[in-house]
Design a protein around this motif. Structure first.
Motif, PDB file in Angstrom:
ATOM      1  N   ILE A  72      31.105  49.671  49.370  1.00 55.15           N
ATOM      2  CA  ILE A  72      31.146  48.597  48.363  1.00 55.15           C
ATOM      3  C   ILE A  72      32.499  48.642  47.682  1.00 55.15           C
ATOM      4  O   ILE A  72      32.946  49.708  47.249  1.00 55.15           O
ATOM      5  N   ARG A  73      33.146  47.484  47.555  1.00 58.42           N
ATOM      6  CA  ARG A  73      34.455  47.462  46.884  1.00 58.42           C
ATOM      7  C   ARG A  73      34.615  46.205  46.045  1.00 58.42           C
ATOM      8  O   ARG A  73      34.355  45.093  46.508  1.00 58.42           O
ATOM      9  N   THR A  74      35.033  46.396  44.776  1.00 56.80           N
ATOM     10  CA  THR A  74      35.597  45.313  43.980  1.00 56.80           C
ATOM     11  C   THR A  74      36.783  45.860  43.209  1.00 56.80           C
ATOM     12  O   THR A  74      36.721  46.955  42.652  1.00 56.80           O
ATOM     13  N   GLU A  75      37.862  45.103  43.218  1.00 59.21           N
ATOM     14  CA  GLU A  75      39.020  45.425  42.395  1.00 59.21           C
ATOM     15  C   GLU A  75      39.357  44.245  41.486  1.00 59.21           C
ATOM     16  O   GLU A  75      40.495  44.084  41.051  1.00 59.21           O
ATOM     17  N   TYR A  76      38.327  43.471  41.190  1.00 60.84           N
ATOM     18  CA  TYR A  76      38.479  42.303  40.320  1.00 60.84           C
ATOM     19  C   TYR A  76      38.114  42.705  38.902  1.00 60.84           C
ATOM     20  O   TYR A  76      37.023  43.236  38.663  1.00 60.84           O
ATOM     21  N   ALA A  77      39.012  42.466  37.944  1.00 58.27           N
ATOM     22  CA  ALA A  77      38.772  42.899  36.567  1.00 58.27           C
ATOM     23  C   ALA A  77      37.583  42.184  35.932  1.00 58.27           C
ATOM     24  O   ALA A  77      36.962  42.710  35.010  1.00 58.27           O
ATOM     25  N   GLY A  78      37.253  41.002  36.431  1.00 58.87           N
ATOM     26  CA  GLY A  78      36.122  40.270  35.877  1.00 58.87           C
ATOM     27  C   GLY A  78      34.775  40.693  36.424  1.00 58.87           C
ATOM     28  O   GLY A  78      33.741  40.211  35.968  1.00 58.87           O
ATOM     29  N   SER A  79      34.759  41.590  37.419  1.00 54.99           N
ATOM     30  CA  SER A  79      33.478  42.107  37.905  1.00 54.99           C
ATOM     31  C   SER A  79      32.860  42.986  36.824  1.00 54.99           C
ATOM     32  O   SER A  79      33.542  43.825  36.229  1.00 54.99           O
ATOM     33  N   LYS A  80      31.571  42.835  36.601  1.00 51.20           N
ATOM     34  CA  LYS A  80      30.942  43.595  35.521  1.00 51.20           C
ATOM     35  C   LYS A  80      29.487  43.891  35.864  1.00 51.20           C
ATOM     36  O   LYS A  80      28.849  43.208  36.661  1.00 51.20           O
ATOM     37  N   SER A  92      37.310  56.323  57.554  1.00 48.62           N
ATOM     38  CA  SER A  92      36.636  55.717  56.404  1.00 48.62           C
ATOM     39  C   SER A  92      37.489  55.934  55.165  1.00 48.62           C
ATOM     40  O   SER A  92      38.263  56.896  55.082  1.00 48.62           O
ATOM     41  N   TYR A  93      37.317  55.059  54.188  1.00 55.65           N
ATOM     42  CA  TYR A  93      38.099  55.162  52.954  1.00 55.65           C
ATOM     43  C   TYR A  93      37.143  55.468  51.806  1.00 55.65           C
ATOM     44  O   TYR A  93      36.641  56.582  51.703  1.00 55.65           O
ATOM     45  N   TYR A  94      36.839  54.522  50.937  1.00 56.79           N
ATOM     46  CA  TYR A  94      35.948  54.770  49.808  1.00 56.79           C
ATOM     47  C   TYR A  94      34.500  54.441  50.162  1.00 56.79           C
ATOM     48  O   TYR A  94      34.231  53.417  50.796  1.00 56.79           O
ATOM     49  N   GLY A  95      33.580  55.270  49.696  1.00 57.38           N
ATOM     50  CA  GLY A  95      32.184  54.881  49.734  1.00 57.38           C
ATOM     51  C   GLY A  95      31.941  53.741  48.767  1.00 57.38           C
ATOM     52  O   GLY A  95      31.372  52.704  49.119  1.00 57.38           O
ATOM     53  N   ILE A  96      32.403  53.927  47.521  1.00 55.83           N
ATOM     54  CA  ILE A  96      32.244  52.919  46.467  1.00 55.83           C
ATOM     55  C   ILE A  96      33.538  52.849  45.668  1.00 55.83           C
ATOM     56  O   ILE A  96      34.049  53.871  45.207  1.00 55.83           O
ATOM     57  N   MET A  97      34.063  51.645  45.485  1.00 56.16           N
ATOM     58  CA  MET A  97      35.242  51.419  44.645  1.00 56.16           C
ATOM     59  C   MET A  97      34.941  50.255  43.707  1.00 56.16           C
ATOM     60  O   MET A  97      34.533  49.171  44.169  1.00 56.16           O
ATOM     61  N   ILE A  98      35.135  50.467  42.394  1.00 58.42           N
ATOM     62  CA  ILE A  98      34.816  49.401  41.439  1.00 58.42           C
ATOM     63  C   ILE A  98      35.921  49.263  40.394  1.00 58.42           C
ATOM     64  O   ILE A  98      36.764  50.145  40.222  1.00 58.42           O
ATOM     65  N   TYR A  99      35.908  48.130  39.716  1.00 58.94           N
ATOM     66  CA  TYR A  99      36.735  47.917  38.534  1.00 58.94           C
ATOM     67  C   TYR A  99      35.991  46.933  37.635  1.00 58.94           C
ATOM     68  O   TYR A  99      35.074  46.239  38.063  1.00 58.94           O
ATOM     69  N   GLY A 100      36.389  46.900  36.360  1.00 61.76           N
ATOM     70  CA  GLY A 100      35.719  46.051  35.392  1.00 61.76           C
ATOM     71  C   GLY A 100      34.741  46.858  34.546  1.00 61.76           C
ATOM     72  O   GLY A 100      34.550  48.058  34.756  1.00 61.76           O
ATOM     73  N   PRO A 101      34.075  46.223  33.583  1.00 64.64           N
ATOM     74  CA  PRO A 101      33.237  46.942  32.626  1.00 64.64           C
ATOM     75  C   PRO A 101      31.760  47.011  33.009  1.00 64.64           C
ATOM     76  O   PRO A 101      31.227  46.149  33.708  1.00 64.64           O
TER      77      PRO A 101
END
Length: 668
Positions: A322-330, A368-377
């Motif tokens: 799972i990956r999000t690098e969008y600051a608006g993801s919450k 493989s890279y990240y299992g889980i990568m997130i950004y935002g609050p």
């Protein structure tokens, strides 16, 4: 008075000043002499600014309180809390962390933390309303409202709404009786059109609405990517695109129907589920395999999902989960999943092995890279079992935080995850800003470092009751860029704390650091501010160190590094660790040190969590050797809190996906 006049005349004569100029200078001197103390006091007085409640998570609450003044940094914020409308006495929480003026530089970043307080109230009940009281105190005075009382509720776990429409999806290989309404594939069910072969797959006749549930029945769902009228309607790129919006009360649910395993096989596609345009979606009970990235949930400055729940799913043979690098993801909830990457299952190689050409790509070093990568609050990553990735869990290395409050990586929870065999690190909090909470995770075998912060932008970043074993030469904590605001309490690190980069405003208490006799120091104290704290920790020095006289290294306020052979000599010189103790592996019931961590030219042995016992020896030195920390160890059992992650006599901690057998490795 006459002597004074003679003296003034003498001074005027010496400096050859006109009488008028000299009188102005003398008057200014007396004004400064009498007013300077008042000016200094005014600068030291704290001025109250904006108070912010961060997005609540299931179990934790985060707060920020901005200030001005307090140049001497002696203001404090006392924290108390209770269940709202309970009339119970207030419980004491951890004080908020004073932040401000710490400078962060790394990879072109030039950031100075604002003056403020920040902190969390931890381990609360979900879906519960609380009152929190904050009292700002300063011996130099407080200008503004000194007491804040706020009411805030923890989040509830998302669940399907009642009364929503139900749609059924069956595999193309299914030949039995089908429930109505049913659709030929997930794309058709999501868009509400049964005639989706060929070009018609883009048509939405009756798209899902808030509250709808799509039940995927047992079977294999694998697209034929080069066949444009394929049953699954994902031609050429192999990606399912989801774009609808649910609501908090009526999320859109895509789940296994319960009549057999649901397998989405990506057939080697780069991305399987693109959910960047979604809001309030739940995916649960599904299996994913044979794909580069399973959930593409957000790209920086482009788009990203919000309120995404992924739970009780299984990921096999994937590059990323799972990956999000969008600051608006919450407000993501990623919970009770099993994620199996493609990297080597039997050896622990670090980056150096690839850089030196020992192992080429495509042979399970960095497949493989990240299992889980997130950004935002507001994200929660809890009770996941993750193995064979480069890194298990990370906050995106996003760079300088956005100015808008709702775009910052704050109030992020990473807890009770079981992490096994990573090429690099277990958890990276690298782009986090405030209230990053890394708690009760177990990490076994990381070729570089355990937990990374390079950098965190002010903190606090809480590292609490984590257990790490068999770590590479990078040590338990990877710290670069002048990282401020690290708070490490009650961790059991079977690894060194040899972070090389200087970092300010840190607080280490009640931890265990046990070296594995590698050729390095057991602990570094590169604190660049006098208000950092290290005390009540236990250390086992490395007996195979190249420089045994430098087992403990301290960065003094003058900026020079000093090495010490013993903890006592460090304490006498620095004032740190006045209650610290030297320990050995007999502080545990039955735990042996790992063989020296991996060097660049050979793999390290691999250990298994089910074989390791981190419980304390009741007669060991770690028992009752800690200090009380409100909201962290309130329920200690004997005379004082114990050192390390596991308090003697406390209930067993469940690491990883709940429902799995705790005596069996999760990837088998």
């Amino acid at each position: 008075m006459q002597k004074c006049n003679i003296h003034k005349k003498g001074l005027r004569k010496v400096y050859q000043l006109p009488e008028s100029v000299f009188q102005i200078l003398i008057g200014s001197f007396f004004i400064l002499f009498f007013l300077l103390p008042n000016l200094t006091k005014a600068q030291n007085r704290v001025i109250v600014g904006k108070f912010i409640i961060e997005p609540p998570t299931l179990e934790n609450l985060g707060f920020e309180w901005y200030i001005e003044g307090d140049v001497n940094r002696n203001a404090t914020v006392k924290v108390e809390y209770r269940i709202a409308a309970s009339a119970k006495e207030w419980k004491k929480g951890m004080p908020l962390l004073r932040i401000g003026g710490e400078h962060i530089t790394r990879a072109g970043i030039d950031y100075t933390t604002p003056h403020m307080f920040a902190g969390s109230i931890l381990d609360l009940n979900s879906n519960t309303s609380y009152e929190a009281r904050f009292t700002l105190e300063d011996p130099d005075g407080v200008e503004g409202e000194a007491v804040k009382v706020v009411k805030v509720s923890t989040r509830a776990e998302p669940k399907a709404a009642s009364g929503g429409r139900v749609r059924h999806v069956y595999s193309q290989y299914y030949t039995g009786e089908k429930l109505e309404p049913n659709y030929p594939g997930l794309v058709s069910a999501y868009n509400g059109s049964k005639e989706t072969k060929g070009d018609w797959y883009v048509v939405s006749e009756d798209k899902v609405q808030p509250g709808d549930i799509i039940k995927i029945h047992g079977g294999l769902y694998q697209g034929v990517l080069l066949n444009y009228p394929d049953w699954n309607n994902i031609p050429f790129d192999g990606t399912y695109f989801f774009t609808a919006k649910g609501t908090a009360e009526r999320p859109i649910v895509i789940e296994a129907a319960g009549d057999g395993e649901v397998i989405f096989d990506g057939a080697g596609a780069a991305n399987l589920f693109n959910v960047m345009a979604t809001d309030h979606h739940i995916f649960q009970g599904l299996t994913f395999r044979n794909v580069g990235r399973v959930f593409d949930a957000g790209r920086k400055h482009l788009a990203g999902a919000s309120n995404l729940t992924i739970r009780n799913c299984r990921f096999e043979d994937v590059g990323e989960g799972i990956r999000t690098e969008y600051a608006g993801s919450k407000n993501f909830l990623i919970q009770d999943n099993v994620m199996i990457g493609r990297d080597d299952r039997y050896r622990m190689y670090g980056w150096a092995a690839h850089r030196e050409g020992l192992i080429p790509y495509g042979t399970h070093l960095m497949d493989s890279y990240y299992g889980i990568m997130i950004y935002g609050p507001g994200h929660v990553i809890a009770n996941n079992s993750i193995a064979f990735f480069h890194d298990a869990i990370g906050v995106s290395t996003y760079g300088t935080p956005e100015k808008e409050q709702d775009l910052k990586a704050v109030s992020i929870d990473i807890y009770n995850n079981d992490l096994h065999l990573m090429v690099d690190d277990f958890i990276e909090a690298d782009g986090g800003v405030h209230n990053i909470r890394v708690m009760r995770n177990r990490g076994i075998n990381a070729a570089e470092s355990g937990i990374s912060a390079q950098p965190v932008f002010g903190g606090p970043a809480y590292y609490i009751r984590n257990v790490l074993y068999n770590i590479g030469q990078g040590g338990a904590l990877k710290i670069h860029g002048g990282v401020p605001g690290l708070i490490a309490y009650h961790n059991t690190f079977i690894a060194e704390n040899n972070a090389g980069g200087g970092h300010p405003n840190s607080n280490y208490r009640n931890n265990l650091f046990l070296g594995s006799d590698g050729p390095t120091i057991v602990a570094a104290f590169p604190y660049t501010t006098p208000y950092s704290i290290a005390d009540y920790n236990g250390y086992r020095p490395n007996r195979g160190a190249e420089s045994p006289e430098n087992q403990y290294v301290w960065l003094s306020p003058k900026g020079d590094r000093q090495g010490f052979k013993t903890l006592n000599s460090l304490s006498q010189a620095s004032g740190l660790e006045t209650h610290g103790i030297t320990i050995d592996y007999d502080v545990f019931e039955n735990l042996q040190k790992p063989i020296q961590a991996a060097k660049s030219d050979k793999p390290s042995p691999v250990y298994y969590g089910v074989d390791l016992n981190f419980k304390l020896n009741p007669n060991g030195k770690a028992v009752d050797a800690g200090v009380i920390i409100p909201n962290i160890n309130d329920n200690f059992r004997l005379k004082a809190p114990d050192l390390g992650a596991l308090e003697l006599g406390s209930p067993a901690v469940i690491y990883g996906a709940r429902g799995l057998k705790q005596d069996q490795e999760f990837w088998r």
